[in-house]
Structures are given as structure tokens and as C-alpha cells.
Design an enzyme around this catalytic site. Sequence first.
Site, PDB file in Angstrom:
ATOM      1  CG  HIS A 111     -35.528  50.040 -66.719  1.00 11.58           C
ATOM      2  ND1 HIS A 111     -36.280  51.119 -67.119  1.00 11.58           N
ATOM      3  CD2 HIS A 111     -36.160  48.941 -67.209  1.00 11.58           C
ATOM      4  CE1 HIS A 111     -37.334  50.700 -67.806  1.00 11.58           C
ATOM      5  NE2 HIS A 111     -37.277  49.379 -67.881  1.00 11.58           N
TER       6      HIS A 111
ATOM      7  CG  HIS B  13     -35.546  44.811 -68.485  1.00  8.87           C
ATOM      8  ND1 HIS B  13     -35.649  45.109 -69.835  1.00  8.87           N
ATOM      9  CD2 HIS B  13     -36.510  45.543 -67.864  1.00  8.87           C
ATOM     10  CE1 HIS B  13     -36.634  45.964 -70.013  1.00  8.87           C
ATOM     11  NE2 HIS B  13     -37.170  46.256 -68.840  1.00  8.87           N
TER      12      HIS B  13
ATOM     13  CG  ASP C 136     -40.366  43.553 -69.167  1.00 10.53           C
ATOM     14  OD1 ASP C 136     -40.434  42.315 -69.277  1.00 10.53           O
ATOM     15  OD2 ASP C 136     -40.105  44.309 -70.113  1.00 10.53           O
ATOM     16  CG  ASP C 137     -39.599  47.282 -65.401  1.00  8.86           C
ATOM     17  OD1 ASP C 137     -38.787  46.911 -66.267  1.00  8.86           O
ATOM     18  OD2 ASP C 137     -40.341  48.259 -65.549  1.00  8.86           O
TER      19      ASP C 137
ATOM     20  CG  HIS D 193     -44.143  46.379 -66.491  1.00  6.03           C
ATOM     21  ND1 HIS D 193     -44.988  46.536 -67.571  1.00  6.03           N
ATOM     22  CD2 HIS D 193     -42.923  46.831 -66.895  1.00  6.03           C
ATOM     23  CE1 HIS D 193     -44.308  47.071 -68.589  1.00  6.03           C
ATOM     24  NE2 HIS D 193     -43.058  47.251 -68.202  1.00  6.03           N
TER      25      HIS D 193
END
Length: 263
Positions: A143, A139, A88-89, A233
Site C-alpha cells: 500500500h 491493492h 479496501d485495505d 474500508h
Amino acid sequence: MTRRRMLALGAAGLGALAVGDGGREVATTTRPLARGRAVIRPEHEPHGPRPKVMPPRLPPLPARTDAIHRLPDLYPTAPPHAVALTIDDGPQPEWTPKMLDLLAEFDVRATFSLIGIQVKQFPKLAERIVQAGHQLCNHTMNHPLDIGSLSRKKVDREITEAHDRIGHATGVAPKFFRSPGGNWSHAVFHSAARHGMIPIDWDIDPRDWSRPGTGHIKRAMLKATGGDILLCHDGGGDRSETIKALRKVIPQLKKRGLTFVPL
């Protein structure tokens, strides 16, 4: 008429051989331009790489009331020894390339949950993720950890903007959506379904975003069993601990007979 004259006329009627895409010779039926005639290109003809075409939107899905945590809930026929690594991210210019190199080294395909604002800044990295054979997940654009309490309009804007950014950069419409922090609401489920995306959560969370130490991340991820969805991540800060942990975790899980699959 002489044989030489007949051959000349035949050649003029067939036209010349031209080189097509990839260097392959293809026959043309147009006569060559007269000697000295300039070739005029339209002013709007682009030079260099053509811009990517937005992928078609996926058909809407029925809105769910929960997110998927395990592979068998997503793919009932998935092999019992399969696990899914989700990252993620990103994309992030320092850690995403290192993550991609690591996954390539161990021949692992993962699922990258991309943040729209990061894709806007680093579109080539998003494209590289796809070219390496990994799956994509939306995503959100910015965020927002409070997305579960946002209005339907704000939620839809977050998801739609990210969806368009990812599609424009990669040519791929993401099939999955992960809510920031795992915060869900009816508005989030509704917007994800409207874009044809399946909501995804996880089973194994080493909380690597908090930098708890390489050992902690490793121990948490080694608890994985067949059917688990693992979370880590490549963005949001220093991910050196995550990279070091995965270098140990991936071969150990493989040695136990687990197979990594993208969502």
C-alpha cells in the site's frame, strides 16, 4: 461347475466396491491386497489439506490511461439501479469478519481490495472472502501511497507480489486493481494491464479511513445513485464507524430501489 462356484469367480473378476470421494461407491478393477500385506504410502504424500494451486494468470489487457469510476463504464449493460460497494485495505482480523457478517446479514456481494502483506498474515480471511461470494481486487503488496511516483520496476514488484499472494491464498486471480490513494501513473496502468487487471477508482468516498464520524460516513454514502462505485474500508485502523454507518446505509439504499452488485 456349480452355480455357487460361478458366482464366486464372477465376483473375483469384477473386483470389490470401494468408497470414493463424498462416500459414493465406485467399482474397482484391481484385486484386493493379500491378507496381512502392508499398504506403503510414498514419503512425499501430503497429510491433511492439499495446498492450493496457483490460478492461471489472466491474459494481458491493453494498458489504459484512466481508471474506471462508474459501473456503466465497466459494464455498459449494467442495470441503471445497480451500485457497487468496494472495501479496501484488508483482510484485517477484527474488522473483516464483522464486515463479512454484516454483508451476509443484508445479502450484499461486494468487492474487496486486498493488500498483499495483509493476505500473507491472514490467508484464511482472504479465503473466507471468496467463499462468501465476494469479488477480489489487487491493492498492491504494501500500500505505497506514493506509487504514482515509483519506478516501473518497483511498481511491478508491488503489483506482482500482491497478485501472487492473493492467488496462492484464495485460488483466485483478481480481475481488478485499485491503486493506493487513487494515485495512478503510466507504470501502474501498464503493470495492471500486464496482469490482466482492470484499474478501478470510485465515485462515492466518505473518507471513512479518517474516522470522520458515523454520521458523516452515512450522509456521504446516502448520496449514491445508480451506477456509482462506493468506497469504504475494513482495514487500516478502527473501522467501527464504517460498520455502524453501513448498517444504516445498506437498507436505506435498498429501500430506494438500488441493488448492490460486485464488480
